[in-house]
Design a protein around this motif. Structure first.
Motif, PDB file in Angstrom:
ATOM      1  N   PHE A 266       0.827  -1.201   0.000  1.00  0.00           N
ATOM      2  CA  PHE A 266       0.000   0.000   0.000  1.00  0.00           C
ATOM      3  C   PHE A 266       0.868   1.262   0.000  1.00  0.00           C
ATOM      4  CE2 PHE A 266      -2.819  -3.261   1.566  1.00  0.00           C
ATOM      5  CZ  PHE A 266      -3.984  -2.966   0.861  1.00  0.00           C
ATOM      6  N   LEU A 267       0.322   2.306  -0.610  1.00  0.00           N
ATOM      7  CA  LEU A 267       1.004   3.598  -0.578  1.00  0.00           C
ATOM      8  C   LEU A 267       1.197   4.000   0.881  1.00  0.00           C
ATOM      9  CD1 LEU A 267       1.869   6.026  -2.503  1.00  0.00           C
ATOM     10  CD2 LEU A 267      -0.286   7.075  -1.796  1.00  0.00           C
ATOM     11  N   PRO A 268       2.424   4.398   1.267  1.00  0.00           N
ATOM     12  CA  PRO A 268       2.634   4.778   2.672  1.00  0.00           C
ATOM     13  C   PRO A 268       1.770   5.979   3.057  1.00  0.00           C
ATOM     14  CG  PRO A 268       4.730   4.682   1.469  1.00  0.00           C
ATOM     15  CD  PRO A 268       3.640   4.525   0.461  1.00  0.00           C
ATOM     16  N   GLY A 300       1.603   9.453  -7.748  1.00  0.00           N
ATOM     17  CA  GLY A 300       2.289   8.518  -6.861  1.00  0.00           C
ATOM     18  C   GLY A 300       3.738   8.882  -6.561  1.00  0.00           C
ATOM     19  N   GLU A 301       4.169  10.088  -6.966  1.00  0.00           N
ATOM     20  CA  GLU A 301       5.552  10.473  -6.661  1.00  0.00           C
ATOM     21  C   GLU A 301       5.627  11.139  -5.294  1.00  0.00           C
ATOM     22  OE1 GLU A 301       7.120  12.734  -9.941  1.00  0.00           O
ATOM     23  OE2 GLU A 301       6.743  11.057 -11.299  1.00  0.00           O
ATOM     24  N   GLY A 302       6.703  10.849  -4.585  1.00  0.00           N
ATOM     25  CA  GLY A 302       6.835  11.439  -3.260  1.00  0.00           C
ATOM     26  C   GLY A 302       8.274  11.419  -2.783  1.00  0.00           C
ATOM     27  N   ASP A 319       8.991   6.997  -7.366  1.00  0.00           N
ATOM     28  CA  ASP A 319       7.692   6.826  -8.015  1.00  0.00           C
ATOM     29  C   ASP A 319       7.041   5.574  -7.419  1.00  0.00           C
ATOM     30  OD1 ASP A 319       5.564   6.317  -9.627  1.00  0.00           O
ATOM     31  OD2 ASP A 319       6.707   6.174 -11.499  1.00  0.00           O
ATOM     32  N   PHE A 320       6.042   5.796  -6.585  1.00  0.00           N
ATOM     33  CA  PHE A 320       5.408   4.666  -5.898  1.00  0.00           C
ATOM     34  C   PHE A 320       4.374   3.959  -6.783  1.00  0.00           C
ATOM     35  CE2 PHE A 320       7.083   4.748  -1.583  1.00  0.00           C
ATOM     36  CZ  PHE A 320       7.792   5.935  -1.615  1.00  0.00           C
ATOM     37  N   TYR A 321       4.013   4.575  -7.909  1.00  0.00           N
ATOM     38  CA  TYR A 321       3.070   3.939  -8.828  1.00  0.00           C
ATOM     39  C   TYR A 321       3.786   3.138  -9.920  1.00  0.00           C
ATOM     40  CZ  TYR A 321      -1.138   6.290  -7.008  1.00  0.00           C
ATOM     41  OH  TYR A 321      -2.189   6.696  -6.217  1.00  0.00           O
ATOM     42  N   ALA A 322       5.119   3.062  -9.851  1.00  0.00           N
ATOM     43  CA  ALA A 322       5.874   2.353 -10.894  1.00  0.00           C
ATOM     44  C   ALA A 322       5.540   0.860 -10.875  1.00  0.00           C
ATOM     45  CB  ALA A 322       7.372   2.546 -10.667  1.00  0.00           C
ATOM     46  N   ALA A 323       5.654   0.213 -12.054  1.00  0.00           N
ATOM     47  CA  ALA A 323       5.468  -1.245 -12.161  1.00  0.00           C
ATOM     48  C   ALA A 323       6.821  -1.878 -12.462  1.00  0.00           C
ATOM     49  CB  ALA A 323       4.490  -1.545 -13.287  1.00  0.00           C
TER      50      ALA A 323
END
Ligand SMILES: Cc1cc2nc3c(=O)[nH]c(=O)nc-3n(C[C@H](O)[C@H](O)[C@H](O)COP(=O)(O)OP(=O)(O)OC[C@H]3O[C@@H](n4cnc5c(N)ncnc54)[C@H](O)[C@@H]3O)c2cc1C
Length: 353
Positions: A266-268, A300-302, A319-323
């Motif tokens: 999950f996204l932090p 999703g970048e942080g 990039d937390f949305y990266a695959a």
């Protein structure tokens, strides 16, 4: 625009770490009054929300009922120390400003012994914070000349530091702990704390402490659960790019949401994400009202600055949305990053003046 918050002041969570070490003598220094919203024509109600009806976008507080064309749910994560037997009696709560102040006082009196930093449950906001706390405490004790007669240990249910950031970042943080002689225990689920004997009981092991710094269990606020907004995760599911919920005109942002990433994690829960999500939602609502296309998307970048002591901070970003998994890097500590962290807070506080 109406903002409802039962807490009159705004502050950043990172302030707790500086209060803890005494670098910031009192939490008040990092607080701003929400009444300043009036200068922007925003109505602020210092009230407690007791019910939400997402289908009609109605909100009831202890004082009144309101209905909106849009509703943004940003009630955060509720801290529930009472869910862990012994926590309230035994631990100083790192996640509350008053708890941070108590740690400051306890650390200034500390004359040697065992300090335990304890993460009680997953998820918890700001996955870096307990690691920063351990590193800052180590630095503090060294500067006070009591490090030689002290032990510092960190216990967590995680299998590595900041698991969502990947094994490389985790290994770097674990090495920082090791280099400073901080004991580190993973996959530890605490069952209870015994304040009398100063022992922490985990599923398998147990340990003792002289000073206990705790991250309490988190859950979504009751009013959000009762509104039927949460799913099996216990948090609010949203569209990962627009933060819309299944109810028309109802959005949820920040710690209260759960966003599943490509790797199943999950996204932090972090302020930078809450803020970026807020911008997306606000931009799209404003565009819709003006009759313009709603094109803003959360990507999703942080980033975050990790205090490591000695006036330095490391910087993690990605990039937390990266695959197939988040792409996150951790840059080594520097004085420059620490200054950027101070600037990060300053720019968030100055808007309230
Ligand atoms: C020690 C520490 C360090 C941190 N460091 C960082 C960092 O360096 N970088 C970072 O990005 N994040 C950091 N964070 C995390 C960050 O503070 C949170 O992720 C962020 O505050 C989430 O914002 P939010 O608006 O979702 O929730 P919150 O900030 O928790 O806001 C929720 C608000 O809802 C109000 N509320 C709740 N229930 C009700 C109700 N029933 N009625 C009325 N009002 C209600 C609360 O009073 C609160 O003001 C840190 C957190 C801690 C504890």
């Amino acid at each position: 625009v109406v903002v409802i918050d039962r807490k009159r002041t705004f502050s950043l969570g990172l302030s707790n770490l500086w209060v803890m070490t005494g670098e910031r003598p009192h939490p008040r220094i990092g607080e701003r009054d929400r009444s300043a919203l009036a200068r922007k024509g925003i109505k602020y109600l210092n009230e407690r929300v007791v019910a939400i009806d997402p289908a009609t976008r109605r909100v009831r507080t202890e004082q009144r009922e309101l209905e909106g064309d849009y509703l943004v749910v940003a009630l955060g994560a509720e801290l529930v120390p009472q869910e862990l037997p012994g926590f309230r009696e035994a631990a100083y709560n790192l996640y509350e400003p008053e708890g941070a102040l108590q740690i400051q006082q306890a650390l200034s009196r500390f004359d040697g012994g065992r300090i335990v930093v304890l993460v009680t449950r997953l998820p918890f906001k700001c996955p870096a914070a307990p690691y920063e706390a351990a590193l800052l405490i180590e630095d503090f004790l060294r500067r006070r000349g009591v490090r030689g007669r002290s032990e510092i240990a960190l216990y967590t249910p995680e299998d590595q530091p900041m698991p969502v950031a990947g094994p490389k970042v985790g290994a770097k943080l674990a090495a920082m702990l090791r280099e400073r002689g901080i004991e580190y225990f993973t996959e530890q689920t605490v069952l209870r704390i015994d304040p009398e004997s100063r022992r922490i009981l985990f599923e398998v092991e147990e340990t003792r402490y002289n000073l206990l710094v705790g991250v309490p269990p988190h859950r979504s606020p009751a009013v959000v659960r009762e509104a039927g907004l949460v799913d099996a995760t216990g948090w609010v599911p949203v569209n990962p790019e627009t933060l819309s919920t299944k109810y028309e005109g109802v959005y949820a942002i920040g710690d209260v949401v759960s966003i599943r990433l490509k790797n199943g994690m999950f996204l932090p829960k972090a302020g930078v994400f809450a803020e970026a999500q807020a911008r997306v939602v606000a931009t799209n609502i404003a565009a819709e009202i003006r009759g313009e296309p709603t094109t803003a998307r959360f990507n999703g970048e942080g980033y975050c600055y990790l205090d490591v002591g000695g006036g330095r901070a490391a910087k993690g970003y990605g990039d937390f949305y990266a695959a197939p998994a988040p792409r996150v890097v951790l840059k080594p500590p520097s004085e420059q990053y620490r200054r950027e962290k101070e600037e990060f807070e300053r720019t968030r506080l100055e808007v309230w003046l």
